[in-house]
Motif scaffolding. Structure first.
Motif, mmCIF file in Angstrom:
data_model
loop_
_atom_site.group_PDB
_atom_site.id
_atom_site.type_symbol
_atom_site.label_atom_id
_atom_site.label_comp_id
_atom_site.label_asym_id
_atom_site.label_seq_id
_atom_site.Cartn_x
_atom_site.Cartn_y
_atom_site.Cartn_z
ATOM 1 N N ASP A 6 0.855 -1.181 0.000
ATOM 2 C CA ASP A 6 0.000 0.000 0.000
ATOM 3 C C ASP A 6 0.887 1.226 0.000
ATOM 4 N N THR A 7 0.960 1.911 -1.125
ATOM 5 C CA THR A 7 1.808 3.100 -1.227
ATOM 6 C C THR A 7 0.989 4.384 -1.170
ATOM 7 N N THR A 8 -0.268 4.285 -0.742
ATOM 8 C CA THR A 8 -1.108 5.467 -0.698
ATOM 9 C C THR A 8 -1.047 6.157 0.654
ATOM 10 N N GLU A 9 -0.695 5.444 1.740
ATOM 11 C CA GLU A 9 -0.660 6.070 3.042
ATOM 12 C C GLU A 9 0.531 7.023 3.147
ATOM 13 N N LYS A 10 0.404 7.989 4.045
ATOM 14 C CA LYS A 10 1.489 8.938 4.249
ATOM 15 C C LYS A 10 2.677 8.255 4.901
ATOM 16 N N THR A 11 3.864 8.640 4.484
ATOM 17 C CA THR A 11 5.073 8.177 5.147
ATOM 18 C C THR A 11 5.659 9.327 5.966
ATOM 19 N N PHE A 12 6.413 8.974 6.996
ATOM 20 C CA PHE A 12 6.977 10.001 7.878
ATOM 21 C C PHE A 12 8.044 10.812 7.143
ATOM 22 N N ILE A 13 8.922 10.127 6.422
ATOM 23 C CA ILE A 13 9.930 10.799 5.596
ATOM 24 C C ILE A 13 9.364 10.963 4.192
ATOM 25 N N GLN A 14 9.369 12.188 3.684
ATOM 26 C CA GLN A 14 8.805 12.451 2.365
ATOM 27 C C GLN A 14 9.853 12.464 1.256
ATOM 28 N N ILE A 15 11.073 12.863 1.581
ATOM 29 C CA ILE A 15 12.135 12.984 0.588
ATOM 30 C C ILE A 15 13.428 12.448 1.173
ATOM 31 N N ALA A 16 14.205 11.748 0.343
ATOM 32 C CA ALA A 16 15.578 11.373 0.692
ATOM 33 C C ALA A 16 16.463 11.730 -0.496
ATOM 34 N N GLU A 17 17.533 12.463 -0.252
ATOM 35 C CA GLU A 17 18.404 12.894 -1.337
ATOM 36 C C GLU A 17 19.871 12.716 -0.952
ATOM 37 N N ILE A 18 20.709 12.529 -1.971
ATOM 38 C CA ILE A 18 22.126 12.278 -1.782
ATOM 39 C C ILE A 18 22.929 13.452 -2.334
ATOM 40 N N TRP A 19 23.915 13.905 -1.557
ATOM 41 C CA TRP A 19 24.833 14.952 -1.991
ATOM 42 C C TRP A 19 26.258 14.405 -1.894
ATOM 43 N N VAL A 20 27.024 14.520 -2.984
ATOM 44 C CA VAL A 20 28.356 13.925 -3.043
ATOM 45 C C VAL A 20 29.397 15.021 -3.301
ATOM 46 N N PRO A 21 30.583 14.877 -2.696
ATOM 47 C CA PRO A 21 31.623 15.900 -2.902
ATOM 48 C C PRO A 21 32.179 15.851 -4.312
ATOM 49 N N GLU A 22 32.311 17.025 -4.884
ATOM 50 C CA GLU A 22 32.935 17.189 -6.198
ATOM 51 C C GLU A 22 33.773 18.455 -6.110
ATOM 52 N N GLY A 23 35.098 18.286 -5.997
ATOM 53 C CA GLY A 23 35.949 19.439 -5.736
ATOM 54 C C GLY A 23 35.663 19.992 -4.353
ATOM 55 N N ASP A 24 35.365 21.294 -4.294
ATOM 56 C CA ASP A 24 35.114 21.927 -3.001
ATOM 57 C C ASP A 24 33.628 22.151 -2.741
ATOM 58 N N ARG A 25 32.753 21.383 -3.456
ATOM 59 C CA ARG A 25 31.316 21.543 -3.264
ATOM 60 C C ARG A 25 30.638 20.172 -3.192
ATOM 61 N N LEU A 26 29.438 20.182 -2.646
ATOM 62 C CA LEU A 26 28.571 19.013 -2.682
ATOM 63 C C LEU A 26 27.580 19.201 -3.824
ATOM 64 N N VAL A 27 27.476 18.199 -4.682
ATOM 65 C CA VAL A 27 26.569 18.277 -5.820
ATOM 66 C C VAL A 27 25.514 17.177 -5.702
ATOM 67 N N HIS A 28 24.436 17.343 -6.417
ATOM 68 C CA HIS A 28 23.316 16.416 -6.343
ATOM 69 C C HIS A 28 23.717 15.045 -6.871
ATOM 70 N N GLY A 29 23.421 13.996 -6.080
ATOM 71 C CA GLY A 29 23.787 12.644 -6.466
ATOM 72 C C GLY A 29 22.623 11.685 -6.523
ATOM 73 N N GLY A 30 21.403 12.223 -6.683
ATOM 74 C CA GLY A 30 20.226 11.367 -6.773
ATOM 75 C C GLY A 30 19.304 11.549 -5.591
ATOM 76 N N GLY A 31 18.109 10.982 -5.718
ATOM 77 C CA GLY A 31 17.164 11.094 -4.614
ATOM 78 C C GLY A 31 15.809 10.530 -4.950
ATOM 79 N N ASP A 32 15.019 10.317 -3.904
ATOM 80 C CA ASP A 32 13.610 9.951 -4.021
ATOM 81 C C ASP A 32 12.807 11.142 -3.519
ATOM 82 N N TYR A 33 12.037 11.764 -4.402
ATOM 83 C CA TYR A 33 11.324 12.991 -4.062
ATOM 84 C C TYR A 33 9.819 12.780 -3.907
ATOM 85 N N GLY A 34 9.375 11.552 -3.945
ATOM 86 C CA GLY A 34 7.972 11.263 -3.654
ATOM 87 C C GLY A 34 6.983 12.037 -4.498
ATOM 88 N N GLY A 35 7.340 12.333 -5.733
ATOM 89 C CA GLY A 35 6.424 13.055 -6.613
ATOM 90 C C GLY A 35 6.464 14.563 -6.465
#
Length: 310
Positions: A6-35
């Motif tokens: 059942d994927t219709t009920e609310k979940t406590f965590i809505q988004i999970a995202e990954i940030w990875v180091p690239e040089g001297d910054r963290l850049v986007h490395g993927g994620g689940d944004y729940g729509g």
């Protein structure tokens, strides 16, 4: 055969995202944004210097960081978060020794229905004390947690501290091992996951995720052991424990309890040493829409992988 979750009920965590180091910054490395497409688009355009924004703060301070409100804070995506109904976040850095591998950020919305807990416990004067946490609507449980501490080996934080391994706890409201069982039962909390978070400082730190039946953090949890003493010279990882909201075991002849590097999503974490947050990805078990897998390093080597599925 898998039965659709059942994927219709609310979940406590809505988004999970990954940030990875690239040089001297963290850049986007993927994620689940729940729509939440607009917030995802904003995030994919973003990057963070050390100390900048929530991922950058976790990087600079080399510890997990809880942010319970965005307005007037150092959070960089406040407007997009408000439009998406997001109000709180926790950033968890992934270190292998002194090397930052990535930062996992989970984001939640605050309403009267969402109950759960994401807690950060740290060693202070020989006890596990609550650094900070986010509890949603579980206000009494939050108060109890703020006034509770754990010696080594006691409760979920103390048990993880003693074992230096991830631990799953069932039936929190009735389990004698869970010290806050009475208040957990009143809050509807049912499942607890405790993780040892390695920090460059060497200070002992434990992350706990406490899931309620009505607004679960996940519908399935897995603990994978990648220590050489457990898997042998051939490497890989073995499924050491798991909880599934549906009937039946998590492994059988069609679903073995061992993976090798780059075999499926768990194998990707095993091969890269990086966390994964994916939605609608090839390799997800049937009936699940997304998964998060977090690697835990010990002595600079990958020792455990903790995964949860929604």
């Amino acid at each position: 055969m898998d039965v659709a979750a059942d994927t219709t009920e609310k979940t406590f965590i809505q988004i999970a995202e990954i940030w990875v180091p690239e040089g001297d910054r963290l850049v986007h490395g993927g994620g689940d944004y729940g729509g939440l497409g607009a917030f995802e688009a904003t995030s994919r355009r973003e990057s963070f210097a050390q100390g900048e924004g929530l991922p950058g703060k976790a990087w600079a301070e080399a510890r997990p960081v809880v942010l319970k409100g965005f307005d007037g804070s150092y959070f960089k995506r406040t407007e997009a978060a408000a439009e998406a109904g997001l109000t709180a976040a926790v950033a968890i850095p992934v270190f292998a020794g002194a090397v930052l591998k990535a930062v996992l950020v989970v984001l939640c919305g605050d309403d009267d229905a969402r109950t759960g807990a994401i807690e950060i416990w740290s060693e202070t004067d020989g006890l596990m004390m609550l650094d900070d946490g986010y509890y949603g609507a579980a206000k009494h449980f939050e108060w109890v947690s703020q006034h509770t501490h754990f010696p080594v080996g006691q409760g979920l934080p103390g048990g993880v501290w003693a074992a230096r391994t991830p631990i799953l706890m069932r039936d929190l409201g009735s389990g004698y091992r869970f010290i806050r069982a009475d208040s957990a039962a009143k809050a509807g909390l049912t499942t607890g996951l405790g993780l040892p978070i390695p920090l460059p400082s060497g200070r002992s730190c434990v992350l706990t995720l406490l899931s309620a039946k009505g607004t679960p953090i996940a519908r399935r949890f897995e603990l994978w052991d990648a220590r050489a003493s457990r898997v042998g010279k051939d490497g890989g990882a073995v499924l050491a424990d798991g909880i599934c909201a549906r009937e039946g075991p998590l492994w059988d002849e069609d679903n073995p309890r061992r993976v090798t590097a780059w075999q499926g999503l768990i194998g990707r974490v095993l091969g890269s040493g990086l966390p994964v947050a994916e939605s609608a990805a090839p390799g997800l078990p049937g009936g699940y829409g997304a998964m998060v897998a977090l690697p835990l390093h010990q002595g600079g080597e990958l020792a455990h992988i903790v995964a949860w599925y929604v």
